[in-house]
Design an enzyme around this catalytic site. Structure first.
Site, PDB file in Angstrom:
ATOM      1  N   VAL A  33      -5.921   3.305   7.552  1.00 41.05           N
ATOM      2  CA  VAL A  33      -7.480   3.078   8.169  1.00 41.05           C
ATOM      3  C   VAL A  33      -7.290   2.082   9.396  1.00 41.05           C
ATOM      4  CG1 VAL A  33      -9.452   2.266   7.734  1.00 41.05           C
ATOM      5  CG2 VAL A  33      -8.537   3.396   6.071  1.00 41.05           C
ATOM      6  N   ASP A  34      -6.422   1.124   9.293  1.00 40.84           N
ATOM      7  CA  ASP A  34      -6.176   0.174  10.323  1.00 40.84           C
ATOM      8  C   ASP A  34      -5.664   0.739  11.534  1.00 40.84           C
ATOM      9  OD1 ASP A  34      -6.012  -2.348  11.589  1.00 40.84           O
ATOM     10  OD2 ASP A  34      -4.183  -2.862  10.561  1.00 40.84           O
ATOM     11  N   VAL A 125      -1.757   1.466   1.140  1.00 37.99           N
ATOM     12  CA  VAL A 125      -0.444   0.985   1.292  1.00 37.99           C
ATOM     13  C   VAL A 125      -0.320  -0.110   0.649  1.00 37.99           C
ATOM     14  CG1 VAL A 125      -0.832  -0.266   3.361  1.00 37.99           C
ATOM     15  CG2 VAL A 125       1.481   0.628   2.770  1.00 37.99           C
TER      16      VAL A 125
END
Length: 169
Positions: A33-34, A125
Protein backbone atom coordinates in the site's frame (compact mmCIF):
# COMPACT_ATOMS: atom_id res chain seq x y z
CA UNK A 1 -22.51 7.66 14.10
CA UNK A 2 -19.85 6.56 11.69
CA UNK A 3 -20.90 4.36 8.79
CA UNK A 4 -18.50 1.49 8.06
CA UNK A 5 -18.23 0.32 4.45
CA UNK A 6 -16.24 -2.49 2.85
CA UNK A 7 -14.87 -2.04 -0.68
CA UNK A 8 -12.75 -4.46 -2.64
CA UNK A 9 -10.32 -2.50 -4.75
CA UNK A 10 -7.38 -0.14 -4.92
CA UNK A 11 -7.10 2.42 -2.12
CA UNK A 12 -5.31 4.86 -4.44
CA UNK A 13 -8.52 5.20 -6.48
CA UNK A 14 -10.77 6.18 -3.56
CA UNK A 15 -12.50 9.55 -3.74
CA UNK A 16 -12.48 10.26 -0.01
CA UNK A 17 -11.27 13.21 2.04
CA UNK A 18 -8.37 11.13 3.33
CA UNK A 19 -6.78 7.77 2.66
CA UNK A 20 -4.71 6.01 5.26
CA UNK A 21 -1.29 4.75 4.29
CA UNK A 22 0.06 1.64 6.00
CA UNK A 23 3.49 3.26 6.09
CA UNK A 24 6.84 2.21 7.43
CA UNK A 25 8.45 4.35 10.12
CA UNK A 26 10.78 6.10 7.63
CA UNK A 27 7.76 7.63 5.80
CA UNK A 28 9.86 7.48 2.64
CA UNK A 29 7.88 4.89 0.73
CA UNK A 30 8.11 1.14 0.53
CA UNK A 31 6.18 -1.80 -0.82
CA UNK A 32 2.52 -2.74 -0.80
CA UNK A 33 0.00 0.00 0.00
CA UNK A 34 2.81 2.40 0.95
CA UNK A 35 4.59 2.05 -2.39
CA UNK A 36 1.33 2.32 -4.35
CA UNK A 37 0.33 5.53 -2.56
CA UNK A 38 3.73 7.13 -3.11
CA UNK A 39 3.86 6.09 -6.79
CA UNK A 40 0.36 7.23 -7.67
CA UNK A 41 0.38 10.31 -5.44
CA UNK A 42 3.61 11.64 -6.88
CA UNK A 43 6.60 13.50 -5.48
CA UNK A 44 4.56 15.96 -3.38
CA UNK A 45 3.83 13.25 -0.80
CA UNK A 46 7.49 12.26 -0.52
CA UNK A 47 8.53 15.91 -0.25
CA UNK A 48 6.19 16.46 2.70
CA UNK A 49 7.32 13.21 4.33
CA UNK A 50 10.94 14.32 4.00
CA UNK A 51 10.05 17.68 5.56
CA UNK A 52 8.42 15.88 8.51
CA UNK A 53 11.54 13.75 8.95
CA UNK A 54 13.75 16.86 8.81
CA UNK A 55 11.68 18.60 11.48
CA UNK A 56 9.63 16.88 14.17
CA UNK A 57 9.96 13.23 13.11
CA UNK A 58 13.73 12.91 12.85
CA UNK A 59 13.68 9.33 14.12
CA UNK A 60 10.68 8.39 12.02
CA UNK A 61 7.05 7.79 12.88
CA UNK A 62 6.59 5.31 15.74
CA UNK A 63 4.18 2.38 15.43
CA UNK A 64 0.65 3.28 16.45
CA UNK A 65 0.96 6.98 15.60
CA UNK A 66 -0.33 8.92 12.59
CA UNK A 67 0.56 12.06 10.63
CA UNK A 68 -0.97 13.72 7.55
CA UNK A 69 0.44 15.01 4.28
CA UNK A 70 -0.99 16.18 1.01
CA UNK A 71 -2.41 13.48 -1.26
CA UNK A 72 -0.56 14.80 -4.30
CA UNK A 73 -2.17 13.42 -7.45
CA UNK A 74 -4.49 11.03 -5.60
CA UNK A 75 -8.24 11.70 -5.72
CA UNK A 76 -8.23 12.25 -1.92
CA UNK A 77 -7.29 15.53 -0.22
CA UNK A 78 -4.91 14.06 2.36
CA UNK A 79 -2.88 10.97 3.12
CA UNK A 80 -2.79 9.95 6.76
CA UNK A 81 0.33 7.86 7.34
CA UNK A 82 0.26 5.32 10.17
CA UNK A 83 2.80 2.67 11.10
CA UNK A 84 1.35 -0.66 12.08
CA UNK A 85 3.18 -3.12 14.29
CA UNK A 86 4.81 -6.26 12.94
CA UNK A 87 2.83 -9.26 14.18
CA UNK A 88 4.50 -11.28 16.91
CA UNK A 89 3.61 -14.77 18.09
CA UNK A 90 5.27 -14.07 21.45
CA UNK A 91 4.12 -10.51 22.26
CA UNK A 92 0.59 -9.08 22.13
CA UNK A 93 0.80 -5.96 19.98
CA UNK A 94 -2.96 -5.64 19.47
CA UNK A 95 -3.13 -2.30 21.30
CA UNK A 96 -0.52 -0.83 18.93
CA UNK A 97 -2.59 -1.94 15.94
CA UNK A 98 -5.76 -0.47 17.45
CA UNK A 99 -3.84 2.75 18.11
CA UNK A 100 -3.16 3.07 14.34
CA UNK A 101 -6.90 3.35 13.71
CA UNK A 102 -7.60 5.67 16.65
CA UNK A 103 -4.65 7.96 15.83
CA UNK A 104 -5.64 8.10 12.15
CA UNK A 105 -9.19 9.08 13.06
CA UNK A 106 -7.89 11.79 15.43
CA UNK A 107 -5.78 13.22 12.60
CA UNK A 108 -8.80 13.01 10.28
CA UNK A 109 -10.85 14.97 12.83
CA UNK A 110 -8.11 17.61 13.07
CA UNK A 111 -8.16 17.95 9.28
CA UNK A 112 -11.96 18.11 9.10
CA UNK A 113 -12.13 14.93 7.01
CA UNK A 114 -15.59 13.37 6.82
CA UNK A 115 -14.70 10.31 4.71
CA UNK A 116 -11.64 8.14 5.31
CA UNK A 117 -10.40 5.02 3.48
CA UNK A 118 -8.32 2.50 5.43
CA UNK A 119 -6.34 -0.50 4.18
CA UNK A 120 -5.98 -3.59 6.38
CA UNK A 121 -3.11 -2.13 8.43
CA UNK A 122 -0.33 -4.62 9.27
CA UNK A 123 -2.07 -7.47 7.40
CA UNK A 124 0.40 -7.52 4.51
CA UNK A 125 4.16 -7.59 4.87
CA UNK A 126 3.82 -7.18 8.67
CA UNK A 127 2.08 -10.61 8.71
CA UNK A 128 -0.85 -9.82 11.02
CA UNK A 129 -3.42 -12.63 10.62
CA UNK A 130 -6.30 -11.28 8.52
CA UNK A 131 -9.14 -12.39 10.79
CA UNK A 132 -7.55 -10.73 13.81
CA UNK A 133 -6.57 -7.61 11.85
CA UNK A 134 -10.19 -7.27 10.70
CA UNK A 135 -11.50 -7.78 14.24
CA UNK A 136 -9.20 -5.11 15.69
CA UNK A 137 -9.90 -2.65 12.86
CA UNK A 138 -13.69 -2.95 12.99
CA UNK A 139 -13.98 -2.99 16.80
CA UNK A 140 -11.64 0.00 17.15
CA UNK A 141 -13.37 2.12 14.51
CA UNK A 142 -16.83 1.26 15.90
CA UNK A 143 -15.74 2.35 19.40
CA UNK A 144 -13.93 5.52 18.29
CA UNK A 145 -15.28 8.94 19.12
CA UNK A 146 -14.89 10.72 15.81
CA UNK A 147 -16.61 13.22 13.55
CA UNK A 148 -15.72 11.09 10.50
CA UNK A 149 -19.00 10.15 8.85
CA UNK A 150 -17.81 7.24 6.70
CA UNK A 151 -14.93 4.83 7.17
CA UNK A 152 -14.27 2.77 4.09
CA UNK A 153 -12.16 -0.39 4.48
CA UNK A 154 -10.56 -0.82 1.06
CA UNK A 155 -9.35 -4.37 0.64
CA UNK A 156 -7.14 -5.53 -2.15
CA UNK A 157 -7.53 -9.30 -2.10
CA UNK A 158 -10.27 -11.86 -1.69
CA UNK A 159 -9.01 -13.11 1.70
CA UNK A 160 -8.93 -9.61 3.23
CA UNK A 161 -12.35 -8.85 1.79
CA UNK A 162 -13.78 -12.03 3.30
CA UNK A 163 -12.22 -11.36 6.71
CA UNK A 164 -13.69 -7.85 6.87
CA UNK A 165 -17.06 -9.05 5.49
CA UNK A 166 -17.28 -11.51 8.40
CA UNK A 167 -16.67 -8.69 10.92
CA UNK A 168 -18.91 -6.10 9.34
CA UNK A 169 -21.85 -8.46 8.97
Amino acid sequence: MTTLVRVRGDITEQHTDAIVNAANSSLLGGGGVDGAIHRRGGPEILAECRALRASRLGRGLPAGRAVATTAGRLPARWVIHTVGPVHSATEDRSELLASCYRASLRVADELGARTVAFPAVSAGVYRWPLDDAARIAVETVRAARTRVEEVRFVLFGEAADAAFAARLG
